[in-house]
Design a protein around this motif. Structure first.
Motif, PDB file in Angstrom:
ATOM      1  N   LEU A  74       0.866  -1.173   0.000  1.00 50.20           N
ATOM      2  CA  LEU A  74       0.000   0.000   0.000  1.00 50.20           C
ATOM      3  C   LEU A  74       0.900   1.220   0.000  1.00 50.20           C
ATOM      4  N   SER A  75       0.674   2.129  -0.925  1.00 52.84           N
ATOM      5  CA  SER A  75       1.534   3.308  -0.981  1.00 52.84           C
ATOM      6  C   SER A  75       0.755   4.475  -1.553  1.00 52.84           C
ATOM      7  N   SER A  76       1.222   5.666  -1.193  1.00 49.97           N
ATOM      8  CA  SER A  76       0.646   6.903  -1.693  1.00 49.97           C
ATOM      9  C   SER A  76       1.789   7.860  -1.979  1.00 49.97           C
ATOM     10  N   TYR A  84      -3.837   6.145  -4.340  1.00 57.42           N
ATOM     11  CA  TYR A  84      -3.193   5.067  -3.592  1.00 57.42           C
ATOM     12  C   TYR A  84      -2.897   3.914  -4.538  1.00 57.42           C
ATOM     13  N   ASP A  85      -1.666   3.409  -4.464  1.00 56.05           N
ATOM     14  CA  ASP A  85      -1.264   2.220  -5.208  1.00 56.05           C
ATOM     15  C   ASP A  85      -1.431   1.007  -4.298  1.00 56.05           C
ATOM     16  N   ILE A  86      -2.153   0.008  -4.777  1.00 58.23           N
ATOM     17  CA  ILE A  86      -2.315  -1.218  -4.005  1.00 58.23           C
ATOM     18  C   ILE A  86      -1.892  -2.395  -4.874  1.00 58.23           C
ATOM     19  N   GLU A  87      -1.173  -3.305  -4.271  1.00 56.41           N
ATOM     20  CA  GLU A  87      -0.731  -4.531  -4.942  1.00 56.41           C
ATOM     21  C   GLU A  87      -1.232  -5.703  -4.107  1.00 56.41           C
ATOM     22  N   PHE A  88      -1.884  -6.653  -4.752  1.00 58.76           N
ATOM     23  CA  PHE A  88      -2.508  -7.742  -4.010  1.00 58.76           C
ATOM     24  C   PHE A  88      -2.575  -9.000  -4.858  1.00 58.76           C
ATOM     25  N   LEU A  89      -2.821 -10.108  -4.166  1.00 60.34           N
ATOM     26  CA  LEU A  89      -3.082 -11.375  -4.827  1.00 60.34           C
ATOM     27  C   LEU A  89      -4.576 -11.601  -4.866  1.00 60.34           C
ATOM     28  N   TYR A 214      -1.965   4.549   5.517  1.00 59.11           N
ATOM     29  CA  TYR A 214      -2.275   3.979   6.824  1.00 59.11           C
ATOM     30  C   TYR A 214      -3.671   3.389   6.762  1.00 59.11           C
ATOM     31  N   LEU A 215      -3.720   2.067   6.564  1.00 55.86           N
ATOM     32  CA  LEU A 215      -5.001   1.385   6.418  1.00 55.86           C
ATOM     33  C   LEU A 215      -5.686   1.303   7.771  1.00 55.86           C
ATOM     34  N   GLU A 216      -6.815   1.988   7.878  1.00 52.09           N
ATOM     35  CA  GLU A 216      -7.567   2.019   9.131  1.00 52.09           C
ATOM     36  C   GLU A 216      -8.428   0.770   9.276  1.00 52.09           C
ATOM     37  N   ARG A 217      -9.169   0.440   8.252  1.00 50.35           N
ATOM     38  CA  ARG A 217     -10.035  -0.735   8.258  1.00 50.35           C
ATOM     39  C   ARG A 217     -10.434  -1.038   6.823  1.00 50.35           C
ATOM     40  N   ASN A 218     -11.074  -2.182   6.636  1.00 41.10           N
ATOM     41  CA  ASN A 218     -11.508  -2.580   5.301  1.00 41.10           C
ATOM     42  C   ASN A 218     -12.846  -3.289   5.401  1.00 41.10           C
ATOM     43  N   GLU A 239     -13.680  -2.243   0.015  1.00 46.64           N
ATOM     44  CA  GLU A 239     -13.498  -0.878   0.499  1.00 46.64           C
ATOM     45  C   GLU A 239     -12.276  -0.831   1.407  1.00 46.64           C
ATOM     46  N   LEU A 240     -11.408   0.119   1.140  1.00 44.14           N
ATOM     47  CA  LEU A 240     -10.223   0.345   1.962  1.00 44.14           C
ATOM     48  C   LEU A 240     -10.314   1.757   2.530  1.00 44.14           C
ATOM     49  N   ILE A 241     -10.390   1.856   3.847  1.00 41.74           N
ATOM     50  CA  ILE A 241     -10.489   3.155   4.512  1.00 41.74           C
ATOM     51  C   ILE A 241      -9.144   3.476   5.136  1.00 41.74           C
ATOM     52  N   PHE A 242      -8.554   4.587   4.685  1.00 41.93           N
ATOM     53  CA  PHE A 242      -7.244   5.000   5.161  1.00 41.93           C
ATOM     54  C   PHE A 242      -7.379   6.166   6.142  1.00 41.93           C
ATOM     55  N   SER A 243      -6.399   6.312   6.996  1.00 40.41           N
ATOM     56  CA  SER A 243      -6.316   7.464   7.898  1.00 40.41           C
ATOM     57  C   SER A 243      -5.022   8.204   7.611  1.00 40.41           C
ATOM     58  N   ARG A 244      -4.987   9.446   8.028  1.00 43.24           N
ATOM     59  CA  ARG A 244      -3.788  10.251   7.830  1.00 43.24           C
ATOM     60  C   ARG A 244      -2.986  10.315   9.125  1.00 43.24           C
ATOM     61  N   ASP A 245      -1.699  10.530   8.973  1.00 40.56           N
ATOM     62  CA  ASP A 245      -0.805  10.593  10.123  1.00 40.56           C
ATOM     63  C   ASP A 245      -0.953  11.966  10.770  1.00 40.56           C
ATOM     64  N   ARG A 246      -1.732  12.028  11.858  1.00 40.42           N
ATOM     65  CA  ARG A 246      -1.982  13.317  12.512  1.00 40.42           C
ATOM     66  C   ARG A 246      -0.695  13.912  13.077  1.00 40.42           C
ATOM     67  N   THR A 247       0.208  13.076  13.571  1.00 36.57           N
ATOM     68  CA  THR A 247       1.457  13.604  14.131  1.00 36.57           C
ATOM     69  C   THR A 247       2.267  14.349  13.068  1.00 36.57           C
TER      70      THR A 247
END
Length: 436
Positions: A74-76, A84-89, A214-218, A239-247
């Motif tokens: 998972l990358s952005s 977002y780039d996702i690679e999966f099987l 940052y994958l929060e949930r799916n 569905e892939l729900i991402f979160s952002r790095d608040r720090t």
């Protein structure tokens, strides 16, 4: 007589039939002994005389394809991106009774990767906002055939998804990425996709690599009737729900902005006539904030509506600019005291003239203002006039006193409202996504 003829003809026919069977060559059955390789077995099973890849696997009702997904990467591009780039099987499994073979072979599973073009495969199509990576579209991974007719087909996919985020509440939003899988040619009555083992349909690889993602949930589910773009085809959605790095945002945006704004409040605690110090603080804080804000906003996508970052930048700039304006007002108000001092000096000169007339030196005819008897008199008069603060100075000092309380208090109220309001909106949006 007729009966004997009929019996004779029957016997003759039976004899001819047996003779014809003995003359015709008998088909020798394929022997699945241990000496045969999996290639030989698959060559026999996939013989075009007995197997047609254009036909669906025989079944009562629609053919079932079990699907599961294993995430690899998972990358952005960066934190502010909505791509977002996702690679999966993609693992697909189904039963094809035409591919059953006896257990007496040494192979419990046959490697059919080189027979991919000869076996019936689901024509799975992806629907998404984004694109395939040009270098991997798609890559074959494994194709296994088991002796009970079960087929496992695994492909490696690399998608670039354009996700749905809310720049209105950025960086408190949670980008939502979706993609769906659907047969391109078979309707629901012929082919149906189902998730394999509901609790393990989307698995994170132990070697999962992430970059700015940052994958929060799916969530995985079957598309609603309105979810499929054609409606009458079996469809599965991820569905892939991402979160952002608040720090990251606190370290690069909010804390530097907080420091610059509070630095501009330091001028309220300096003397009203400390022009160089207050000027340097006011100008440098404004320039630093403008530079920091502009460098970050260049990385954000352009949107037409008001965003959280616009609110933050606008209010912080107003506080910094208002602090500088407060200094200008205080300085202009206090500088009026100079004019009053000039008039006071003129008055002291007139007083000294009166004293000169009243006090004449009996010993010398010198100017009385330079005589030793009056040296201590006039300075005390002038000092009393000069040290008495004017109303303008009192007003300038009072403005600074009020600013020391109102500016920090207003900024603290803004911080509480800003983080509470946008965090609450982010939570409400996350709840609405989960309920949908």
């Amino acid at each position: 007589m007729n009966f004997s003829k009929l019996l004779y003809v029957s016997i003759l026919c039976v004899s001819i039939l047996k003779y014809s069977e003995s003359v015709q060559p008998k088909e020798v059955p394929f022997k699945f002994e241990n000496g045969k390789s999996d290639k030989h077995i698959l060559d026999h099973l996939l013989n075009t005389d007995i197997y047609d890849k254009r036909l669906l696997p025989p079944s009562y009702g629609p053919s079932i394809v079990n699907v599961s997904v294993v995430l690899f990467t998972l990358s952005s591009p960066d934190e502010s991106s909505l791509k977002y780039d996702i690679e999966f099987l993609l693992q697909q499994e189904w039963y094809d009774s035409r591919l059953k073979y006896p257990n007496q072979t040494a192979f419990s599973v046959l490697n059919g990767i080189h027979h991919q073009g000869d076996i019936w495969l689901p024509d799975t199509n992806f629907h998404m906002h984004g694109d395939f990576k040009p270098s991997q579209r798609p890559i074959r991974f494994t194709l296994n055939v088991y002796n009970d007719g079960r087929v496992e087909y695994t492909t490696r996919r690399h998608l670039m998804l354009v996700c749905e985020g809310s720049m209105k509440i950025f960086p408190f939003d949670q980008p939502l990425c979706t993609f769906s899988m659907e047969s391109i040619s078979y309707e629901k009555s012929d082919l149906k996709y189902v998730w394999k083992e509901d609790n393990f349909v989307l698995i994170k690889s132990p070697n999962l690599k992430t970059s700015n993602a940052y994958l929060e949930r799916n969530r995985t589910y079957e598309c609603a009737s309105t979810g499929s773009w054609r409606g009458n085809y079996s469809c599965l959605q991820v569905e892939l729900i991402f979160s952002r790095d608040r720090t990251f945002y606190f370290a690069t945006i909010f804390i530097p902005g907080l420091i610059l704004v509070t630095s501009s409040f330091i001028t309220f605690f300096l003397e009203w006539d400390a022009v160089p110090a207050r000027t340097i603080i006011g100008v440098t804080t404004m320039l630093n904030y403008f530079t920091t804000s502009n460098s970050f906003r260049r990385t954000l996508p352009d949107v037409a509506n008001l965003t959280a970052m616009n609110v933050w930048d606008g209010v912080c700039m107003c506080f910094v600019f208002a602090s500088f304006i407060e200094f200008v007002i205080v300085n202009c108000t206090g500088r009026r005291n100079v004019k009053s001092n000039i008039s006071s000096n003129a008055g002291s000169c007139s007083i000294s003239k009166k004293i000169t007339k009243e006090f004449k030196c009996p010993e010398c005819a010198q100017n009385v203002c330079s005589h030793s008897l009056l040296i201590d008199v006039l300075p005390k008069v002038n000092e009393k006039i000069a040290t008495k603060p004017s109303d303008q100075v009192h007003l300038a000092m009072r403005i600074d006193t009020v600013a020391r309380l109102t500016f920090p208090s207003a900024f603290v109220m803004f911080l509480a409202f800003f983080f509470f309001y946008y965090s609450a909106n982010a939570n409400n949006r996350a709840i609405s996504v989960n309920t949908n």
